[in-house]
Design a protein around this motif. Structure first.
Motif, mmCIF file in Angstrom:
data_model
loop_
_atom_site.group_PDB
_atom_site.id
_atom_site.type_symbol
_atom_site.label_atom_id
_atom_site.label_comp_id
_atom_site.label_asym_id
_atom_site.label_seq_id
_atom_site.Cartn_x
_atom_site.Cartn_y
_atom_site.Cartn_z
ATOM 1 N N ALA A 1 50.975 -16.578 -59.987
ATOM 2 C CA ALA A 1 52.017 -16.209 -60.675
ATOM 3 C C ALA A 1 52.440 -14.524 -60.461
ATOM 4 C CB ALA A 1 52.009 -16.187 -62.022
ATOM 5 N N SER A 2 51.507 -13.669 -60.417
ATOM 6 C CA SER A 2 51.866 -12.385 -60.438
ATOM 7 C C SER A 2 52.853 -11.801 -59.245
ATOM 8 C CB SER A 2 50.465 -11.378 -60.435
ATOM 9 O OG SER A 2 50.745 -10.230 -59.991
ATOM 10 N N CYS A 3 53.660 -10.913 -59.271
ATOM 11 C CA CYS A 3 54.356 -10.453 -58.500
ATOM 12 C C CYS A 3 54.625 -8.745 -58.719
ATOM 13 C CB CYS A 3 55.584 -11.149 -58.144
ATOM 14 S SG CYS A 3 55.890 -10.869 -56.329
ATOM 15 N N ALA A 4 53.608 -8.466 -59.762
ATOM 16 C CA ALA A 4 54.136 -7.246 -60.267
ATOM 17 C C ALA A 4 53.773 -6.212 -59.223
ATOM 18 C CB ALA A 4 53.419 -7.072 -61.688
ATOM 19 N N SER A 5 54.716 -5.010 -59.266
ATOM 20 C CA SER A 5 54.371 -3.911 -58.398
ATOM 21 C C SER A 5 54.515 -2.735 -59.283
ATOM 22 C CB SER A 5 55.268 -3.816 -57.348
ATOM 23 O OG SER A 5 56.716 -3.819 -58.002
ATOM 24 N N SER A 6 54.146 -2.968 -60.709
ATOM 25 C CA SER A 6 54.179 -1.735 -61.562
ATOM 26 C C SER A 6 52.971 -1.038 -61.774
ATOM 27 C CB SER A 6 54.674 -2.092 -62.870
ATOM 28 O OG SER A 6 56.204 -2.589 -62.641
ATOM 29 N N GLY A 7 52.913 0.187 -62.297
ATOM 30 C CA GLY A 7 51.706 0.868 -62.703
ATOM 31 C C GLY A 7 51.032 1.713 -61.704
ATOM 32 N N TYR B 1 59.414 -4.133 -45.411
ATOM 33 C CA TYR B 1 59.785 -3.264 -46.259
ATOM 34 C C TYR B 1 60.975 -2.301 -45.829
ATOM 35 C CZ TYR B 1 58.392 0.433 -49.540
ATOM 36 O OH TYR B 1 58.317 1.268 -50.621
ATOM 37 N N LYS B 2 61.100 -2.114 -44.356
ATOM 38 C CA LYS B 2 61.963 -1.439 -43.792
ATOM 39 C C LYS B 2 63.720 -1.840 -44.082
ATOM 40 C CE LYS B 2 59.451 0.368 -39.813
ATOM 41 N NZ LYS B 2 59.137 0.228 -38.452
ATOM 42 N N ARG B 3 63.589 -3.020 -44.338
ATOM 43 C CA ARG B 3 64.911 -3.582 -44.602
ATOM 44 C C ARG B 3 64.879 -3.622 -46.158
ATOM 45 N NH1 ARG B 3 62.915 -4.524 -40.123
ATOM 46 N NH2 ARG B 3 64.321 -5.046 -38.083
ATOM 47 N N ASN B 4 63.977 -3.140 -46.907
ATOM 48 C CA ASN B 4 64.298 -3.193 -48.467
ATOM 49 C C ASN B 4 64.154 -4.452 -48.955
ATOM 50 O OD1 ASN B 4 64.359 -1.151 -50.560
ATOM 51 N ND2 ASN B 4 66.408 -1.978 -51.161
ATOM 52 N N TYR B 5 63.352 -5.423 -48.324
ATOM 53 C CA TYR B 5 63.323 -6.925 -49.189
ATOM 54 C C TYR B 5 62.248 -6.832 -50.026
ATOM 55 C CZ TYR B 5 65.507 -8.499 -44.656
ATOM 56 O OH TYR B 5 66.362 -8.866 -43.498
ATOM 57 N N ILE B 6 61.094 -5.859 -49.818
ATOM 58 C CA ILE B 6 60.200 -6.156 -50.713
ATOM 59 C C ILE B 6 59.761 -4.609 -51.268
ATOM 60 C CG2 ILE B 6 59.214 -8.012 -49.726
ATOM 61 C CD1 ILE B 6 57.417 -6.237 -48.104
ATOM 62 N N GLU B 7 58.658 -4.566 -52.313
ATOM 63 C CA GLU B 7 58.089 -3.191 -52.594
ATOM 64 C C GLU B 7 56.674 -3.355 -51.923
ATOM 65 O OE1 GLU B 7 60.660 -1.783 -54.392
ATOM 66 O OE2 GLU B 7 58.919 -1.084 -55.553
ATOM 67 N N GLY B 8 56.201 -4.005 -51.341
ATOM 68 C CA GLY B 8 54.894 -4.114 -50.839
ATOM 69 C C GLY B 8 54.374 -5.475 -50.363
ATOM 70 N N LEU B 9 52.839 -5.480 -50.644
ATOM 71 C CA LEU B 9 52.259 -6.708 -49.979
ATOM 72 C C LEU B 9 51.313 -7.059 -51.220
ATOM 73 C CD1 LEU B 9 51.252 -8.541 -47.684
ATOM 74 C CD2 LEU B 9 49.501 -6.673 -47.145
ATOM 75 N N PHE B 10 50.997 -8.606 -51.403
ATOM 76 C CA PHE B 10 50.248 -9.018 -52.093
ATOM 77 C C PHE B 10 49.477 -10.039 -51.188
ATOM 78 C CE2 PHE B 10 49.497 -11.664 -56.390
ATOM 79 C CZ PHE B 10 48.188 -11.877 -56.061
ATOM 80 N N LEU B 11 48.304 -9.663 -51.012
ATOM 81 C CA LEU B 11 47.622 -10.488 -50.081
ATOM 82 C C LEU B 11 46.411 -11.183 -50.353
ATOM 83 C CD1 LEU B 11 47.404 -11.121 -46.873
ATOM 84 C CD2 LEU B 11 46.005 -9.194 -46.554
ATOM 85 N N SER B 12 46.266 -12.528 -50.442
ATOM 86 C CA SER B 12 45.174 -13.274 -50.739
ATOM 87 C C SER B 12 44.791 -13.992 -49.712
ATOM 88 C CB SER B 12 45.742 -13.908 -51.926
ATOM 89 O OG SER B 12 44.450 -14.831 -52.380
ATOM 90 N N SER B 13 43.577 -14.815 -49.896
ATOM 91 C CA SER B 13 43.096 -15.477 -48.730
ATOM 92 C C SER B 13 42.278 -16.712 -49.204
ATOM 93 C CB SER B 13 42.203 -14.712 -47.879
ATOM 94 O OG SER B 13 42.152 -15.533 -46.621
ATOM 95 N N GLY B 14 42.443 -17.906 -48.495
ATOM 96 C CA GLY B 14 41.404 -18.903 -48.843
ATOM 97 C C GLY B 14 40.093 -18.368 -48.159
#
Lengths: 404, 473
Positions: A18-24, A99-112
Motif C-alpha cells: 500500500a505504501s507509496c509515501a515519499s515524505s519525511g 524521474y526526468k519526465r517528472n512522473y515520480i518522486e523516486g523508487l520503491f524497490l522490493s523483491s521476491g
C-alpha cells in the motif's frame, strides 16, 4: 522478455504494497551535484490511479520469483503467475528516465526472495548505490528490507535509502503461521528492533553514517485471517511504540489472480481498511487508546460510523462539550473536529466568544458536530437517544489516507 | 474614484509600491479600481512624497506579506483589491484582523491563498516533461502546463532544485521559464503547439500506470478529487482512465469467481526445519526464541538469552531485559549495561570471559504515551522463565555466580533473601558453586544525587572485587 512486458509483470506484482509515501526524508537538492533529484520533506503524488491511490514512486519488484509460499501473496512459490526479472541496470535506467519526465518522486524497490535472503538484499542495495553514487540521484528511495539478511547489508541499505520497511504481514502470530509458514514474527520483530537501534543511533550522533533518515514503516494485510480489529490495532500500537514506525499501512486483502484455496475469494474489505486508518490516526494524534476505540466487548470497529463517533455514542455522558471552555484534549474527542480545526478554535477563542456561525465559517461539519457541542448561542437537545442520533452522524467511508 | 493599473501575476513587490502610495494619500479601498493595463491616475501624480517618508511606516503583521503574495497570484481580477482592503483595515484600527478567521475578507483571502497553494502543488505534481534534442545534440526536457493561477514564478526555484543537472523549459499560456543548467530565464507565454507532442517513454509510463491499478479497489471519486479532470488533457496517462474504469468490475469478478488455483508443482515446498529438542546451550537458546511459557513475548521484540563462553567460570545474572536489550536481543547493552562494564573494568574483571544473562528473558513494560516504561516481572512470570535460567546454570557450570539485584538473588538464594543486608557475602550451593549478590546497576542510575551515586558505585565495585579475588583463589 522486453522491458515493457517486464515492467507490466513486476509493477503488477508490487501493487499490493500500500505504501507509496515519499515524505519525511531529509531536505536535499541537485544544485551543484551535477545530478538530478530533490526531496523537500513533503512528498508529491504525481498521479492517481482509478483506485484512488497516489502514485508517487516507481513501485516495482526486482523479481517476482520467490522461494517463499505465503498464501496471500500473488508471487508465492506455488502461484502460476507469469515471472520476470529486471537487471540492476534496468531499474536504474527506468528510475532516472521516469524521474526526468517528472512522473515520480523516486523508487520503491522490493523483491521476491531468490537464492538467499542475503543475495536478494545485495541486489536491492546495488540498485540504490548505483543511483546515488554513479548517477548522483537525489530523489527518494525506499527499500524493502528482508528480515533475515546480514546486518552489514542492512547497514548499507540504510546508507543509500531514505526509508526502509519490513512487512509484519498479518496482525497475529497464528495468522502468520498459517498463511506465511516460512516467515515468523520473531525474526520480523528482531529486524525491526535492529532498524530502530540504528535509526536512533544516527539521530543522536550527527557524525554517524547516514541511516534511513525517513525512518521505517510496515504493512499489515487485513481480512485474510480471522484477526479482529482489536487484534490489528493492538499490534499497531505495539509496533509504533516498540519501533517508532512512521506508519503502519493497512491493506485490505484483495482477491488476486491465481488465488490460493485457503483464502476468502471476496471483494476486499475497503470500508474496514478505511476505518482502521481512522482508528490509527486516533491512536497517534488524538490521544485515544486501543481500549477506547476497540474495547474487548466490541472488538470490531463499526462500519456505519467512524471510530471517534462510535466512541462518542458510547460515552454520551461526556457530551456536550463547550467549545468556549473545553481543553485541547477534550475538543479532540469531539466527532468531526480535526486537529487543524481544534487549533483554529483555540486561536480564535482568544479573540472572541465562539458562536455557531463561527464554526460554520471554519467549515466544521456541523451536521455531525452540532449534537456534541455547546457554543454561546447553541445547545443540543439533551434527550436524543444514541440510537436516534446514529443515522444523522453517519459518515461516508470515502476519502483516502495514503497521501502522506 | 482612482484607476490603478496592475497586471495580474506581477507579484507582491509591484503591488506594494502602488499600495503604499494609495495608503499615503489616504485613499480608501472603495475608491480604487484595479485594472489590467489601465491608465494609471495615481502614478501621474508627482506631488506625493517619496517612499520612506511620512505615511509609509504603516506597520502590518508579519504574516501579511506572505498572505498577500499568495492572494496576488490568484487569477481573480479582484485579487489586488482584496489585498489592499486587508492592508487598509490592518492600518485603520484593526491590527488583529488576520486572527479573525471568520471575517469575510480574511475567509476569502485564506481561501484564495489555499487555492493558489493547491494550484502550485498540482503543478509540481502534474508537469510532464518531454525529451527533445537541442541543436548541439544534447537532450532538453520541455513541458506544457496550464496553471489556474500565476504560479510559475514561485515554482521556478523548486524545479531548478530538482532538475539542476538537466536543461529544461516549462511553457504556460502566460509565462515560460527556462533552465540551461546555470541560470533561470523567464519569457512570455507560449502556445501548446510550441511544446513537443510526444515522448518515447510515455508508452512505458502508461504501462506502469495501468499495472499498478488494482481493479478490485475502484474508487473513482477519490481519484478525481485529487486529479481533477481539468488536468487530464496534459497528462499522458489520463487517456487510460476511461477504459480502466470500464473494465474494472469485470476483472474483479473474474478474480473472485475464478477456480481456486492448483498450486504450481514445479517448485516443491521446503521441509520445515524443526530444531531437535535436545540439550546443548545453543540448542536451548534456539528453543527459547519461541518461548511461550508466559505472555511477556506478545508485545516484546525477542527473547534475550544469555551470552558468553559456554564454560565460563563466572556467571552474571541480572533481572530482566530493558528497552535497548529488547531491541538488540543482547543482555546489558543499555545504560545499565554501560555502567556495569565500567564497574567490571574497575574491579579488574573481563566481561568477555563471563556468561551474562537475566532471570527473566523478555522485556516487560507498560505503554505510556509513546514510551515503554520498564515494569518488574511478577512471580508467575519469573517462575515461568525459571527453567531457562536453571538450564543455563546446568550447562555452563560456573564456579562463581553473581546476582545483580534482588530478583536474581531471590531466585537463587530463596525468597527470604534481603539484598541490602546480605550483599557482598558468599553462599555455597549444593553443586559446589558459590553465589554472591549485589545491587543491580540500574539501581545506581536511579540514586537521587551525584554523591549517593558515587558512593553506591564504589560499594558496587567493592562487591565485584570480591569476585575477582575469589576467581584468583
Amino acid at each position: 522478455m522486453d522491458l515493457v512486458r517486464k515492467l507490466a509483470v513486476l509493477a503488477d506484482a508490487a501493487k499490493y504494497d500500500a505504501s507509496c509515501a515519499s515524505s519525511g526524508g531529509p531536505r536535499r537538492d541537485s544544485l551543484g551535484t551535477g545530478g538530478i533529484g530533490s526531496t523537500e520533506g513533503m512528498g508529491i503524488c504525481h498521479a492517481y490511479a482509478p483506485d484512488g491511490r497516489c502514485i508517487s514512486l516507481l513501485k516495482i519488484l526486482l523479481t517476482n520469483f520467490c522461494v517463499y509460499d505465503c498464501a496471500y501473496c500473488i508471487n508465492r512459490r506455488s502461484s502460476n503467475v507469469e515471472r520476470a526479472r529486471f537487471s540492476v541496470n534496468d531499474v536504474v535506467t527506468l528510475t532516472l528516465d521516469f524521474y526526468k519526465r517528472n512522473y515520480i518522486e523516486g523508487l520503491f524497490l522490493s523483491s521476491g526472495i531468490i537464492r538467499s535472503p542475503d543475495y536478494t538484499m545485495e541486489q536491492l542495495v546495488l540498485v540504490a548505490r548505483k543511483l546515488r553514487v554513479d548517477h548522483r540521484f537525489g530523489g527518494y528511495i525506499h527499500l524493502k528490507t528482508i528480515p533475515d539478511a546480514a546486518p552489514e547489508l542492512i547497514a548499507d541499505a540504510g546508507r543509500w535509502a531514505d526509508r526502509l520497511s519490513i512487512n509484519v504481514e498479518l496482525p497475529t502470530e497464528s495468522g502468520l503461521k498459517k498463511l506465511a509458514p516460512e516467515k515468523n514474527l520473531r525474526d520480523i520483530r528482531a529486524a525491526m528492533g535492529q532498524l530502530r537501534l540504528r535509526i536512533d543511533e544516527t539521530e543522536e550522533e550527527p557524525r554517524a553514517p547516514r541511516f534511513a533518515p525517513a525512518g521505517q514503516s510496515t504493512q499489515m494485510i487485513v481480512g485474510a485471517d480471522a484477526a479482529n480489529d482489536r487484534d490489528v490495532l493492538e499490534t499497531s500500537d505495539t509496533l509504533y511504540r516498540n519501533y517508532r514506525l512512521r506508519r503502519v499501512y493497512y491493506s485490505a486483502f484483495s482477491p488476486i489472480p491465481d488465488a490460493s484455496s485457503v483464502l476468502p475469494p471476496t471483494a476486499p474489505p475497503l470500508v474496514r481498511e478505511h476505518r482502521l486508518y481512522q482508528a490509527d490516526w486516533l491512536l497517534r494524534f488524538y490521544g485515544f487508546t486501543v481500549e477506547d476505540i476497540a474495547p474487548a466487548d466490541a472488538p470490531d470497529l463499526p462500519m456505519d460510523v467512524d471510530p471517534k463517533t462510535a466512541w462518542a455514542l458510547r460515552h454520551r455522558e461526556q457530551f456536550p462539550v463547550d467549545v468556549n471552555r473545553a481543553d485541547r484534549e477534550t475538543l479532540l474527542r469531539v466527532p468531526g473536529l480535526g486537529v487543524r480545526n481544534v487549533e483554529r478554535l483555540l486561536d480564535l477563542r482568544a479573540h472572541k466568544t465562539l458562536r455557531y456561525q463561527d464554526l460554520v465559517r471554519l467549515r466544521v461539519p456541523m451536521k455531525r458536530v452540532a449534537a456534541f457541542i455547546v457554543t454561546a448561542d447553541h445547545r443540543p437537545r439533551a434527550d436524543i437517544e444514541s440510537s436516534a442520533l446514529r443515522p444523522s452522524v453517519r459518515s461516508d467511508a470515502q476519502g483516502d489516507l495514503f497521501g502522506s | 474614484m482612482r484607476r490603478v493599473g496592475f497586471t495580474p501575476g506581477t507579484g507582491y513587490e509591484e503591488w506594494r509600491g502602488i499600495a503604499r502610495r494609495l495608503l499615503r494619500q489616504g485613499i480608501a479601498p472603495e475608491d480604487v479600481v484595479w485594472q489590467r493595463d489601465a491608465q494609471d491616475d495615481l502614478l501621474a501624480d508627482e506631488a506625493m512624497p517619496a517612499p520612506g517618508e511620512n505615511g509609509s511606516s504603516a506597520r502590518v503583521p508579519r504574516e501579511f506579506p506572505v498572505l498577500a503574495d499568495s492572494v496576488l497570484a490568484h487569477s481573480d481580477p479582484q485579487a489586488p483589491a482584496l489585498a489592499y482592503r486587508l492592508l487598509w483595515r490592518l492600518t485603520h484600527g484593526e491590527p488583529g484582523l488576520l486572527a479573525l478567521s471568520t471575517d469575510d475578507d480574511v475567509v476569502r483571502a485564506k481561501a484564495w491563498e489555499k487555492s493558489v497553494h493547491r494550484d502550485a502543488h498540482k503543478m509540481k505534481a502534474f508537469v510532464r516533461f518531454r525529451e527533445v534534442r537541442a541543436a548541439d545534440g544534447e537532450p532538453v526536457y520541455v513541458a506544457w502546463f496550464e496553471p489556474d493561477h500565476h504560479v510559475v514564478e514561485r515554482l521556478a526555484p523548486f524545479f531548478v532544485r530538482r532538475f539542476a543537472g538537466m536543461r529544461w523549459s516549462i511553457l504556460t499560456p502566460y509565462r515560460s521559464v527556462h533552465w540551461d543548467g546555470h541560470e533561470t530565464r523567464f519569457g512570455p507565454g507560449a502556445l501548446r503547439s510550441q511544446a513537443p507532442g510526444d515522448d518515447a517513454l510515455e508508452d512505458l509510463w502508461r504501462t506502469y500506470y495501468a499495472s499498478v491499478f488494482n481493479p478490485a479497489r475502484l474508487k473513482v471519486k477519490a481519484m478525481t478529487q485529487q486529479m481533477p479532470q481539468k488536468y487530464w488533457k496534459n497528462l499522458p496517462e489520463a487517456r487510460l482512465i476511461p477504459p480502466l474504469v470500464r473494465e474494472a468490475a469485470l476483472r474483479r469478478d473474474a478474480m473472485v469467481e475464478q477456480e481456486l488455483a492448483t498450486p504450481n508443482r514445479r517448485t516443491r515446498p521446503r521441509a520445515a526445519v524443526e530444531p531437535p529438542p535436545s540439550g546443548s546451550l545453543d540448542e536451548m537458546r534456539a528453543l527459547a526464541k519461541d518461548c511461550r511459557r508466559c505472555d511477556l513475548w506478545k508485545p516484546a521484540t525477542q527473547t534475550v538469552f544469555g551470552e558468553g563462553p559456554a564454560h565460563a567460570s563466572v556467571m552474571l545474572i541480572g533481572e530482566q531485559p530493558g528497552d535497548q536489550e529488547d531491541l538488540a536481543g543482547k543482555p546489558f547493552v543499555g545504560p545499565a549495561g554501560r555502567l556495569l562494564d565500567r564497574a567490571l573494568a574497575e574491579a579488574g574483571l573481563d566481561r568477555s570471559q563471563m556468561y551474562v544473562t537475566n532471570t527473566v528473558k523478555h522485556f516487560k513494560f507498560e505503554p505510556r504515551g509513546k514510551l515503554r516504561l520498564h515494569k518488574r516481572a511478577d512471580a508467575a512470570e519469573q517462575r515461568a522463565c525459571r527453567p531457562w535460567l536453571d538450564g543455563e546454570i546446568a550447562r555452563v557450570q560456573p564456579r562463581l555466580i553473581v546476582c545483580l539485584g534482588s530478583m536474581a538473588a531471590q531466585a537463587l538464594l530463596g525468597s527470604g533473601f534481603r539484598l541490602l543486608q546480605e550483599r557482598g557475602t558468599w553462599h555455597q550451593r549444593e553443586d559446589g558453586s558459590r553465589v554472591i549478590a549485589t545491587v543491580h546497576p540500574s539501581y545506581l542510575l536511579r540514586l537521587p544525587d551525584a554523591e549517593a551515586r558515587e558512593q553506591g558505585f564504589a560499594a558496587f565495585v567493592a562487591d565485584l572485587r570480591r569476585v575477582a579475588t575469589a576467581l584468583n583463589d
